[in-house]
Design an enzyme around this catalytic site. Structure first.
Site, mmCIF file in Angstrom:
data_model
loop_
_atom_site.group_PDB
_atom_site.id
_atom_site.type_symbol
_atom_site.label_atom_id
_atom_site.label_comp_id
_atom_site.label_asym_id
_atom_site.label_seq_id
_atom_site.Cartn_x
_atom_site.Cartn_y
_atom_site.Cartn_z
ATOM 1 C CD GLU A 40 -2.806 1.117 2.529
ATOM 2 O OE1 GLU A 40 -3.645 1.877 2.618
ATOM 3 O OE2 GLU A 40 -2.272 0.612 3.555
ATOM 4 C CE LYS A 113 -7.491 1.675 3.395
ATOM 5 N NZ LYS A 113 -6.019 2.292 4.209
ATOM 6 C CB CYS A 150 -4.646 -1.510 4.186
ATOM 7 S SG CYS A 150 -3.674 -1.515 5.679
#
Length: 284
Positions: A40, A113, A150
């Protein structure tokens, strides 16, 4: 499929970080990797430890300089490449965005995300607007990739929605580490919980999982590495070091998911007629 990943320790030298990543992609491709996954926000140090408006200068448009550069490397090496960029969508509007490149260097798709944390040392809500592209796999020449990022890895709903749309592999670029103030026992509980929840997504959905974390100390935060690949029963196929950089290729039997889902037909037995409440925040 031969899946390669780079677990890297980043420094403040962005150009050097990118050069090392590109060298790593070339190395993995030369060793037979068909798909390469990066960690990431891999271009820079993990900058979300503080709230600083000047750090928005790290963001760039998509397409932009980084997509041009990584697209060229994907084309040069002939790999499908999963990257993670700080996207400047518009003035004052930024996302944490995974971009997937095809073998020919074109953009196969992107994912913004969706789940954004806000914890000490991880002030991501200051920088990132939650994604608005939904949970949709990205079709590539090596298969349908369920790319998440994540903090998404803690949410079974995200993995399930990818699986229900035909994802053949779940991928998690990640930046997570220890709070130095925690006890060693607590640090290890958190690290193992992080891995266990994703192995659970593999089991629940009958899919392999690839999670790629950064490593090394960045401004006092020790990232815990432990990048890993597991199969559709959660079986560990490879686990990287907690402390060292690694360039790894893992051979994953992509046909195994079909057999596992025949043994464990979880999708068949879902009680979709009783799941309406899942969209509520909490049931009082």
């Amino acid at each position: 499929m031969k899946i390669g990943f780079l677990q890297q320790h980043n420094t403040a030298d962005i150009n050097n970080n990118i050069e090392r990543l590109c060298d790593g992609i070339r190395d993995l491709a030369s060793r037979g990797a068909e798909l390469v996954v990066l960690q990431e926000l891999h271009n820079s140090l993990y900058f979300c430890q503080v709230e600083d408006v000047t750090l928005f200068d790290l963001a760039e448009p998509i397409p932009g300089p980084s997509t041009d550069r990584y697209g060229r490397v994907a084309k040069e090496t002939g790999v499908v490449l999963v990257t993670s960029l700080f996207e400047r969508r518009a003035s004052g509007l930024y996302h944490n965005t995974a971009v997937v490149f095809e073998r020919d260097g074109s953009v196969a798709g992107k994912y913004r995300k969706m789940h954004i944390p806000d914890d000490p040392g991880y002030y991501e809500k200051f920088y990132f607007t939650p994604g608005d592209l939904g949970f949709h796999p990205i079709q590539t020449s090596v298969g349908r990739l369920g790319v998440l990022v994540c903090w998404d890895q803690w949410y079974p709903e995200a993995a399930r929605l990818m699986a229900l749309q035909g994802a053949e592999l779940l991928i998690y670029p990640t930046a997570i580490g220890y709070d130095p103030a925690d006890t060693p026992d607590e640090q290890q509980r958190q690290r193992r919980a992080w891995q266990t929840v994703m192995r659970g997504h593999a089991v629940a959905n009958g899919l392999p999982v690839v999670a790629v974390n950064r490593v090394g100390d960045e401004d006092g935060v020790p990232f815990w590495g432990t990048s890993f690949v597991c199969g559709p029963q959660g079986e560990l196929l490879f686990e990287a070091s907690e402390t060292d950089e690694e360039r790894v290729i893992v051979d994953v039997d992509m046909k195994r998911s079909e057999q596992v889902r025949r043994w464990w037909p979880f999708l068949r037995d879902r009680r979709i007629d009783h799941y309406a409440d899942i969209t509520r925040r909490f049931i009082d």
